[in-house]
Design an enzyme around this catalytic site. Structure first.
Site, PDB file in Angstrom:
ATOM      1  N   ASP A 101     -42.310  73.698  56.487  1.00  0.00           N
ATOM      2  CA  ASP A 101     -40.937  73.316  56.166  1.00  0.00           C
ATOM      3  C   ASP A 101     -40.360  74.344  55.198  1.00  0.00           C
ATOM      4  OD1 ASP A 101     -38.571  72.095  55.395  1.00  0.00           O
ATOM      5  OD2 ASP A 101     -39.475  70.110  55.144  1.00  0.00           O
TER       6      ASP A 101
ATOM      7  N   SER B 114     -35.906  63.776  53.659  1.00  0.00           N
ATOM      8  CA  SER B 114     -35.133  64.868  53.073  1.00  0.00           C
ATOM      9  C   SER B 114     -34.239  64.347  51.943  1.00  0.00           C
ATOM     10  CB  SER B 114     -34.336  65.562  54.175  1.00  0.00           C
ATOM     11  OG  SER B 114     -33.874  66.811  53.760  1.00  0.00           O
TER      12      SER B 114
ATOM     13  N   HIS C 278     -39.757  70.584  59.190  1.00  0.00           N
ATOM     14  CA  HIS C 278     -38.938  69.606  58.464  1.00  0.00           C
ATOM     15  C   HIS C 278     -38.801  68.259  59.185  1.00  0.00           C
ATOM     16  CE1 HIS C 278     -36.247  68.542  55.251  1.00  0.00           C
ATOM     17  NE2 HIS C 278     -35.228  68.319  56.064  1.00  0.00           N
TER      18      HIS C 278
END
Length: 471
Positions: A404, A291, A435
């Protein structure tokens, strides 16, 4: 009755309880407010009639026995919150914080002629204080849903689900320290058994204050990665994130904090530590960013040209402020979250995004998106990770979950557009992963996080196979 609803901020939703400790927060859930809103003084918990009524109220809400709740309301509450309105509000609560899990605490409060009992409850996504206000006739005159003042009891590490692919007999784990001095971080080095020298990977966290396992509710994705990779002969270093280990110190310098202090410096310190270990091949140290960590890989790589390669798991490519607004807009569109209040909150976020983008923004400016100071946003202004990555010599592996909603296929395509012509960059997306790179059969939503699971084995296998292809 007034129903106020603030939606979780996408990528930050799983970490929001920690985020507000560091930077403050936009997100303080919601309140169902009746005609009593006085300040209450806390008193020790006690088991009495009011306490039992409050605990039973929560139990009745969970069973959706709204008639039992309403019968204890005073006249005003019955008028402003009849059964159908209470049902609607409870559904909205569940839609935002996930399924009810348990009651874990109770306390009493007092203000003038009003008494209140606060029942702390654990839900799948957030902990919530249900505050029940009583008048002098022991009727319910107010009902509040607020962020929990104390977290639920911590779940022991042994209680988290062990991935089937982890062979615990094939590696050992050692406590080490990343960095030195005031920013030193506790860390775990997972080493395959044997003489070495081993290929190694440093794990870099996503947004929010994280522990070394990147624990998010029922899941420990960084522990999964470490155990899965070490079971196949690759050493892994994971560490407490600075924003968790040194939150108070960072608050003291908040007006100058950037992603350098949040993540980049410590990732480089972790690489430096691995180079000193006699069991690690110093020429084969890779960095994996998840991320925000994936977004910052170009900056990390620029800090140490000896890094052997870069692995991005859901690496963000677009401006962070735009992504947060997109995430919140998506969540507000989900069933159970559509309301005038949700739209009001979106307008607030839009205004804060505009402040972040304003040409007059200064480093010390406050009251911005997520409570993060101007220095943070100015540091990221104009930063384009895929374009920056074009100038790197390291090979890259770009991985993306197709379910995601925080970092989306838009970002994946941006990586491909910038780096697709390079033979040393590989791309792969996964149809069932959200995610955290855990499988879900559900629609992309915050509720995905509530399901306990492990990073998919095929993600581990793909990382191992890619590393073996690197010379």
């Amino acid at each position: 009755m007034q129903s106020l609803s603030v939606l979780p901020a996408g990528e930050f939703a799983p970490m929001i309880q920690d985020m507000k400790k560091l930077f403050g927060s936009l997100i303080l859930i919601f309140a169902l407010i009746a005609h009593s809103s006085k300040a209450f003084a806390q008193q020790p918990a006690a088991s009495d009639e009011l306490t039992e009524i409050a605990k039973q109220l929560v139990a009745s809400l969970v069973k959706e026995d709204f008639a039992s709740v309403v019968k204890n309301f005073d006249d005003t509450m019955k008028r402003v919150s009849p059964e159908d309105k209470l049902r609607e509000t409870w559904k909205a609560v569940i839609g935002q914080v996930g399924a009810f899990k348990n009651q874990y605490g109770v306390r009493k409060e007092k203000a003038a002629e009003f008494d209140a009992v606060v029942v702390s409850c654990e839900f799948a996504l957030f902990a919530v204080d249900v505050k029940v206000v009583f008048n002098g006739q022991k009727q319910i005159s107010g009902l509040f849903f607020l962020p929990a003042s104390t977290p639920p009891p911590a779940k022991p590490a042994s209680a988290f689900k062990k991935p089937d692919y982890a062979n615990l007999d094939s590696f050992i784990e050692k406590e080490v320290t990343v960095g030195a001095g005031e920013w030193a971080l506790s860390a775990t080095l997972t080493l395959p058994k044997g003489e070495g020298k081993f290929v190694a990977i440093v794990l870099v966290h996503g947004s929010g204050p994280h522990d070394r396992d990147e624990t998010i509710f029922q899941n420990k994705p960084f522990r999964d990665l470490a155990w899965g990779l070490a079971s196949q002969g690759i050493a892994v270093l994971r560490y407490e994130k600075r924003t968790k280990a040194h939150a108070a110190k960072l608050v003291a310098i908040a007006e100058s904090v950037t992603v350098k202090e949040e993540a980049v410096d410590d990732a480089l310190a972790a690489v430096a530590l691995l180079k000193t270990n006699e069991k690690i091949d110093a020429k084969k140290i890779f960095v994996l960013g998840h991320s925000l960590g994936g977004m910052l890989l170009p900056r990390i790589a620029k800090g140490d040209a000896s890094i052997a390669g870069l692995i991005s798991l859901a690496g963000l490519t677009r401006p962070l402020e735009d992504t947060i607004l997109e995430q919140m807009t998506y969540i507000a569109s989900l069933e159970g979250n559509v309301s005038p209040q949700a739209q009001q909150q979106l307008e607030i976020v839009k205004a804060q995004v505009a402040k972040v983008k304003d040409a007059t923004l200064k480093p010390g400016d406050k009251g911005l998106l997520l409570g993060v100071p101007g220095s943070y946003w100015l540091d990221l202004r104009g930063y384009n990770p895929p374009e920056e990555a074009k100038n790197l010599k390291q090979p890259m592996l770009i991985l993306q979950g197709e379910k995601d909603y925080q970092v989306t296929l838009k970002d994946f395509e941006n990586w491909k557009a910038a780096l697709g012509a390079r033979k040393d960059v590989e791309f792969k997306s996964y149809a069932k992963l959200y995610h955290l790179f855990i499988e879900t059969e559900e629609k992309a939503a915050p509720s995905n996080y509530a399901k306990e699971g492990n990073i998919a084995k095929y993600v581990i296998d793909d990382i191992v196979a890619w590393i073996k292809r690197q010379k």
